[in-house]
Enzyme design. Structure first.
Site, PDB file in Angstrom:
ATOM      1  N   HIS A  71       0.860  -1.185   0.000  1.00 46.76           N
ATOM      2  CA  HIS A  71       0.000   0.000   0.000  1.00 46.76           C
ATOM      3  C   HIS A  71       0.898   1.238   0.000  1.00 46.76           C
ATOM      4  O   HIS A  71       1.978   1.229   0.599  1.00 46.76           O
ATOM      5  CB  HIS A  71      -0.922   0.003   1.226  1.00 46.76           C
ATOM      6  CG  HIS A  71      -1.909   1.130   1.194  1.00 46.76           C
ATOM      7  ND1 HIS A  71      -1.598   2.383   1.643  1.00 46.76           N
ATOM      8  CD2 HIS A  71      -3.173   1.199   0.713  1.00 46.76           C
ATOM      9  CE1 HIS A  71      -2.650   3.185   1.452  1.00 46.76           C
ATOM     10  NE2 HIS A  71      -3.615   2.481   0.896  1.00 46.76           N
TER      11      HIS A  71
ATOM     12  N   GLU B  18      -3.242   2.418  -7.439  1.00 50.41           N
ATOM     13  CA  GLU B  18      -3.546   3.518  -6.530  1.00 50.41           C
ATOM     14  C   GLU B  18      -2.488   4.615  -6.681  1.00 50.41           C
ATOM     15  O   GLU B  18      -1.447   4.559  -6.014  1.00 50.41           O
ATOM     16  CB  GLU B  18      -3.561   3.018  -5.087  1.00 50.41           C
ATOM     17  CG  GLU B  18      -4.576   1.926  -4.832  1.00 50.41           C
ATOM     18  CD  GLU B  18      -5.049   1.931  -3.383  1.00 50.41           C
ATOM     19  OE1 GLU B  18      -6.246   2.081  -3.169  1.00 50.41           O
ATOM     20  OE2 GLU B  18      -4.204   1.829  -2.475  1.00 50.41           O
TER      21      GLU B  18
HETATM   22  P1  PGA Z   1      -8.962   6.958   0.023  1.00 47.17           P
HETATM   23  O1  PGA Z   1      -7.931   5.774   0.328  1.00 47.17           O
HETATM   24  O2  PGA Z   1     -10.130   6.365  -0.703  1.00 47.17           O
HETATM   25  O3  PGA Z   1      -9.330   7.494   1.360  1.00 47.17           O
HETATM   26  O4  PGA Z   1      -8.234   7.957  -0.830  1.00 47.17           O
HETATM   27  C1  PGA Z   1      -7.634   4.839  -0.666  1.00 47.17           C
HETATM   28  C2  PGA Z   1      -6.551   3.906  -0.214  1.00 47.17           C
HETATM   29  O5  PGA Z   1      -5.651   4.311   0.526  1.00 47.17           O
HETATM   30  O6  PGA Z   1      -6.564   2.730  -0.607  1.00 47.17           O
END
Ligand code: PGA
Length: 261
Positions: A98, A170
């Protein structure tokens, strides 16, 4: 055949054990009407909540995940959690790499690779997160960044193991408070880069089967749009999912749109 939709949340360092169990209970009942052959619903709470959460998650047909994992089975590694310990909790999924692990805690692609291999060895599904930073995007090297995160992170995994791997795209600049959600066109181009790289690594058939999820400031307004790209299989949501009622609204919306897509 209708493609399965993957939707889940990582609750980060929020929600106590009690809050996690209540959240799963509520989310489960609010989404009970949705056929789980069409929806893979997953929640990734804190380590301390996993044991208590497992029973509720199973009863509610919600897949449970861990936010991180050591690549070692045991040893003198203070503060780490071993795959053997996770096996006892009923976790099926392990989030690896992550952006907060990479950018706050300094994990690199070699570390993520060791974790991916350990997860597969222990029959977990690794959810490998990849994504470029704002400055990498400005430099125009996002394709290269994604390709190397995938090639290094998935090094030494086989097409057979690829059946159990999920990927989350992401972009770092899109995540969390202050993040800007990716535009649909831009995200679509990145899914294509990811899909092509997966095909290169595993061959067409195995590479095509791997679910690709998008994460980063997904909310009630943009979720429908973000799920429309051809190469996307689901959404990985933070803040907008932590209220079960709101999360369920997003899920229902997405299920409706995917059924008619
Ligand atoms: P967020 O987080 O939707 O609050 O931007 C996404 C993530 O960290 O996977």
């Amino acid at each position: 055949m209708q493609k399965k939709l993957y939707i889940g949340t990582n609750t980060k360092m929020y929600k106590t054990i009690r809050q996690t169990v209540a959240f799963l209970d509520e989310l489960g009942s609010l989404t009970r009407d949705i056929d789980r052959n069409l929806l893979e619903l997953f929640v990734i709470p804190s380590y301390t909540a996993l044991d208590a959460a497992a029973r509720t998650a199973q009863a509610q047909a919600i897949t449970l995940g861990a936010q991180n994992m050591s690549w070692e089975d045991e040893g003198q590694f203070t503060g780490e959690v071993s795959p053997l310990m996770l096996e006892e909790t009923g976790v099926r999924l392990v989030c690896i790499g992550h952006s907060e692990r990479r950018h706050i805690f300094g994990e690199d692609d070699e570390v993520e690779n060791k974790k991916v291999l350990a997860a597969l060895r222990h029959h977990f599904t690794p959810l490998l997160c990849v994504g470029e930073t704002a400055s990498q995007k400005e430099l125009g090297i996002q394709n290269e960044v994604l390709r190397s995160q995938l090639k290094v992170g998935l090094h030494d995994t086989s097409p057979e193991q690829a059946r159990h791997i999920w990927i989350a795209y992401e972009p770092v600049w899109a995540i969390g408070v202050g993040g800007t959600p990716a535009g649909v066109m831009y995200a679509s181009r990145m899914y294509t880069v990811i899909r092509q790289t997966l095909r290169e690594i595993y061959g067409g058939e195995a590479g095509d089967r791997i679910p690709i999820l998008y994460g980063g400031s997904v909310n009630n307004m943009n979720a429908r749009e973000l799920i429309q790209a051809p190469d996307i299989d689901g959404l990985f949501i933070g803040r907008s999912a932590w209220d079960a009622d709101n999360f369920s609204r997003i899920i229902h919306d997405l299920v409706d749109i995917c059924l008619i897509k």
